[in-house]
Design a protein around this motif. Structure first.
Motif, PDB file in Angstrom:
ATOM      1  N   SER A   1       5.428 -48.809   5.611  1.00  0.00           N
ATOM      2  CA  SER A   1       3.937 -48.405   6.140  1.00  0.00           C
ATOM      3  C   SER A   1       4.476 -47.474   7.334  1.00  0.00           C
ATOM      4  CB  SER A   1       3.076 -49.556   6.414  1.00  0.00           C
ATOM      5  OG  SER A   1       2.609 -50.387   5.502  1.00  0.00           O
TER       6      SER A   1
ATOM      7  N   LYS B   1      -3.174 -39.547   8.785  1.00  0.00           N
ATOM      8  CA  LYS B   1      -2.393 -40.784   8.995  1.00  0.00           C
ATOM      9  C   LYS B   1      -0.792 -40.500   8.947  1.00  0.00           C
ATOM     10  CE  LYS B   1      -5.508 -44.290   7.347  1.00  0.00           C
ATOM     11  NZ  LYS B   1      -6.000 -45.311   6.489  1.00  0.00           N
TER      12      LYS B   1
ATOM     13  N   ILE C   1      -1.010 -49.500  16.973  1.00  0.00           N
ATOM     14  CA  ILE C   1      -1.364 -48.032  17.196  1.00  0.00           C
ATOM     15  C   ILE C   1      -2.517 -48.108  18.042  1.00  0.00           C
ATOM     16  CG2 ILE C   1      -2.478 -45.710  16.432  1.00  0.00           C
ATOM     17  CD1 ILE C   1      -0.529 -46.395  13.865  1.00  0.00           C
ATOM     18  N   SER C   2      -3.502 -48.887  17.924  1.00  0.00           N
ATOM     19  CA  SER C   2      -4.807 -49.059  18.685  1.00  0.00           C
ATOM     20  C   SER C   2      -4.375 -49.409  20.180  1.00  0.00           C
ATOM     21  CB  SER C   2      -5.762 -49.902  18.093  1.00  0.00           C
ATOM     22  OG  SER C   2      -7.099 -49.960  18.700  1.00  0.00           O
TER      23      SER C   2
ATOM     24  N   ASN D   1      -0.309 -52.329   6.908  1.00  0.00           N
ATOM     25  CA  ASN D   1      -1.068 -51.391   7.038  1.00  0.00           C
ATOM     26  C   ASN D   1      -1.834 -51.810   8.248  1.00  0.00           C
ATOM     27  OD1 ASN D   1      -0.045 -49.642   5.225  1.00  0.00           O
ATOM     28  ND2 ASN D   1      -1.511 -50.098   3.765  1.00  0.00           N
ATOM     29  N   GLN D   2      -2.705 -53.001   8.200  1.00  0.00           N
ATOM     30  CA  GLN D   2      -3.455 -53.371   9.347  1.00  0.00           C
ATOM     31  C   GLN D   2      -2.810 -53.690  10.508  1.00  0.00           C
ATOM     32  OE1 GLN D   2      -6.922 -56.092   7.780  1.00  0.00           O
ATOM     33  NE2 GLN D   2      -5.665 -55.858   5.844  1.00  0.00           N
TER      34      GLN D   2
ATOM     35  N   VAL E   1       0.478 -39.861  12.350  1.00  0.00           N
ATOM     36  CA  VAL E   1       0.235 -40.864  13.725  1.00  0.00           C
ATOM     37  C   VAL E   1       1.433 -41.272  14.414  1.00  0.00           C
ATOM     38  CG1 VAL E   1      -0.915 -42.840  14.289  1.00  0.00           C
ATOM     39  CG2 VAL E   1      -1.971 -41.501  12.533  1.00  0.00           C
TER      40      VAL E   1
ATOM     41  N   LEU F   1       3.678 -43.214   7.862  1.00  0.00           N
ATOM     42  CA  LEU F   1       2.900 -42.895   9.172  1.00  0.00           C
ATOM     43  C   LEU F   1       3.528 -41.794   9.886  1.00  0.00           C
ATOM     44  CD1 LEU F   1       1.102 -46.246  10.342  1.00  0.00           C
ATOM     45  CD2 LEU F   1       0.105 -44.249   9.300  1.00  0.00           C
TER      46      LEU F   1
ATOM     47  N   GLU G   1      -1.951 -50.536  12.350  1.00  0.00           N
ATOM     48  CA  GLU G   1      -3.342 -49.954  13.045  1.00  0.00           C
ATOM     49  C   GLU G   1      -3.531 -50.570  14.185  1.00  0.00           C
ATOM     50  OE1 GLU G   1      -6.233 -50.423  10.101  1.00  0.00           O
ATOM     51  OE2 GLU G   1      -5.614 -48.913   8.655  1.00  0.00           O
ATOM     52  N   GLN G   2      -3.506 -52.002  14.363  1.00  0.00           N
ATOM     53  CA  GLN G   2      -3.464 -52.576  15.635  1.00  0.00           C
ATOM     54  C   GLN G   2      -2.480 -52.115  16.681  1.00  0.00           C
ATOM     55  OE1 GLN G   2      -6.124 -54.906  16.379  1.00  0.00           O
ATOM     56  NE2 GLN G   2      -6.970 -54.002  14.239  1.00  0.00           N
TER      57      GLN G   2
ATOM     58  N   GLN H   1      -7.849 -37.723   5.364  1.00  0.00           N
ATOM     59  CA  GLN H   1      -7.539 -38.980   6.090  1.00  0.00           C
ATOM     60  C   GLN H   1      -6.000 -39.548   5.966  1.00  0.00           C
ATOM     61  OE1 GLN H   1     -10.409 -42.072   5.298  1.00  0.00           O
ATOM     62  NE2 GLN H   1     -12.102 -40.649   5.606  1.00  0.00           N
TER      63      GLN H   1
END
Length: 401
Positions: free
Chosen positions: A222, A181, A393-394, A386-387, A184, A226, A390-391, A177
């Motif tokens: 971060s 990442k 990227i989403s 990191n979070q 990404v 990635l 992630e948001q 995983q």
């Protein structure tokens, strides 16, 4: 994701060393090339021959056993590795690394490597909860070491609790995983601002704020992890530059504005985390101002609103701002999101416990321009970073569909 990776597996002296045999086999089956380093304690549980057979490579046990006269073994292996895994990891080895002790083959090699290091602890439940062990793990985590937390259950010592080495399948999954990442944001250019600015009054005085730069630096670290090409424009801070980040140091708001605008056109993601001065002294002095009777008035001019300028210049960039507020943070954050033409904004109440400037933790809300928001509960600034990514990227994926 592990095919072709060069992995060094460090095995320390715990009963869970038998699981490292299965881990070696699974890594090899995934296509990784594995070299094993064993401590003296580990050899009390499993023989080096076992790992040699499973890895099809020599096993290293002695710092002074130089197998090739042309190379220094622990340096050669440290440079060879794409990543390190310590499984199982004893409290003793964690303590050694955290305190820079290199007294055997494994600890010496770990201190010499620049590869990512994953630590999978295994020990008695009370040892795992000991303040010294917790402190050492936090130290290593702050340095970028990654942990595969132990599982809970029946331990070899007879206790039931947290301390059991995670299963080899889970460790392999974590590695896969993380490797996924790391790609990404490959090919993406990320521009981040961080820290405060300083606006000069005279040679010994300036206006500034309490920003430490920790949040912006965590975001830069971060993003680089990635796979992004990261440029970090930072005001005066005392932080080390994250690995694989191009750092630009500035002092004033004007300097930060110039560098942000220069790099903005070529950027894909832009995050303005810096706390930039809103005003600067209209007049500055080349010599130190002397004390005088009565009050002092300093006339101030408005600095350029960097975020607003970026919003105006935006074409295809995903632009993220920060709103550090003390009252009605969500209300003001939403207004800022709209007025500055942002794609998202990170809002936090800097007066909340554990949040805001100079803290190692943060508690924020991520708000997207479509109105959705997500609360990112109190965590370390690295975890929050990191979070946030992630948001982002989403949202980028959603915008592309």
């Amino acid at each position: 994701m592990l095919n072709g990776l060069r992995i060094v597996l460090g095995v320390t002296g715990g009963i869970a060393a038998y699981k490292a045999c299965a881990l070696t086999s699974k890594l090899v089956q995934k296509g990784a090339e594995v070299k094993v380093i064993m401590t003296e304690g580990a050899q009390e549980f499993v023989t080096p021959l076992t790992f040699q057979a499973l890895s099809r490579n020599p096993v290293y046990t002695d710092t002074f056993d130089e197998k090739d006269a042309k190379e220094i073994a622990h340096i050669d292996i440290a440079d060879w590795a794409d990543l390190f895994i310590l499984a199982p990891t004893t409290a003793n080895m964690i303590g050694k690394i955290a305190n820079g002790i290199a007294d055997d083959m494994l600890s010496t090699t770990i201190l010499a490597t620049e590869a990512d290091v994953y630590i999978a602890p295994a020990m008695n439940v009370h040892m795992y909860a000991h303040p010294a062990v917790i402190r050492n793990m936090k130290t290593l985590e702050s340095w970028g070491y990654k942990f595969v937390e132990p599982g809970e259950g029946y331990l070899a010592c007879g206790y039931v609790g947290k301390g059991r080495l995670e299963e080899p399948e889970t460790i392999v999954s974590v590695l896969e995983q993380d490797q996924a990442k790391q790609h990404v944001l490959a090919g993406k250019k990320v521009l981040i601002s961080a820290g405060p600015t300083q606006e000069k009054i005279d040679p010994v005085r300036f206006f500034t704020n309490h920003s430490s730069g920790k949040m912006g630096f965590a975001l830069a670290e971060s993003a680089a992890q990635l796979g992004a090409d990261v440029t970090l424009v930072t005001g005066p801070v005392t932080l080390d530059t994250p690995a694989n980040v191009d750092r630009i140091d500035v002092v004033t708001a004007q300097e930060m504005h110039e560098h942000m605008m220069e790099h903005f056109p070529e950027s894909d993601i832009v995050i303005k985390a810096a706390a930039v001065a809103d005003y600067f002294p209209k007049n500055t002095y080349d010599h130190k101002m002397k004390k005088a009777e009565g009050t002092l008035t300093i006339e101030m001019d408005r600095t350029t609103d960097i975020l607003k300028e970026l919003g105006r210049a935006k074409t295809n960039q995903f632009l993220v701002g920060f709103a550090a507020e003390t009252n009605s943070p969500l209300e003001f954050g939403k207004k800022k999101l709209v007025s500055k033409n942002l794609d998202a904004i990170i809002v936090n109440d800097i007066q909340a416990a554990g949040s805001g400037f100079r803290s190692d933790t943060n508690d924020v809300t991520y708000i997207h321009k479509d109105g959705k928001n997500k609360h990112l509960a109190l965590a370390t600034k690295k975890q929050i970073a990191n979070q946030i990514l992630e948001q982002i990227i989403s949202d980028l994926k959603a915008d592309a569909t």
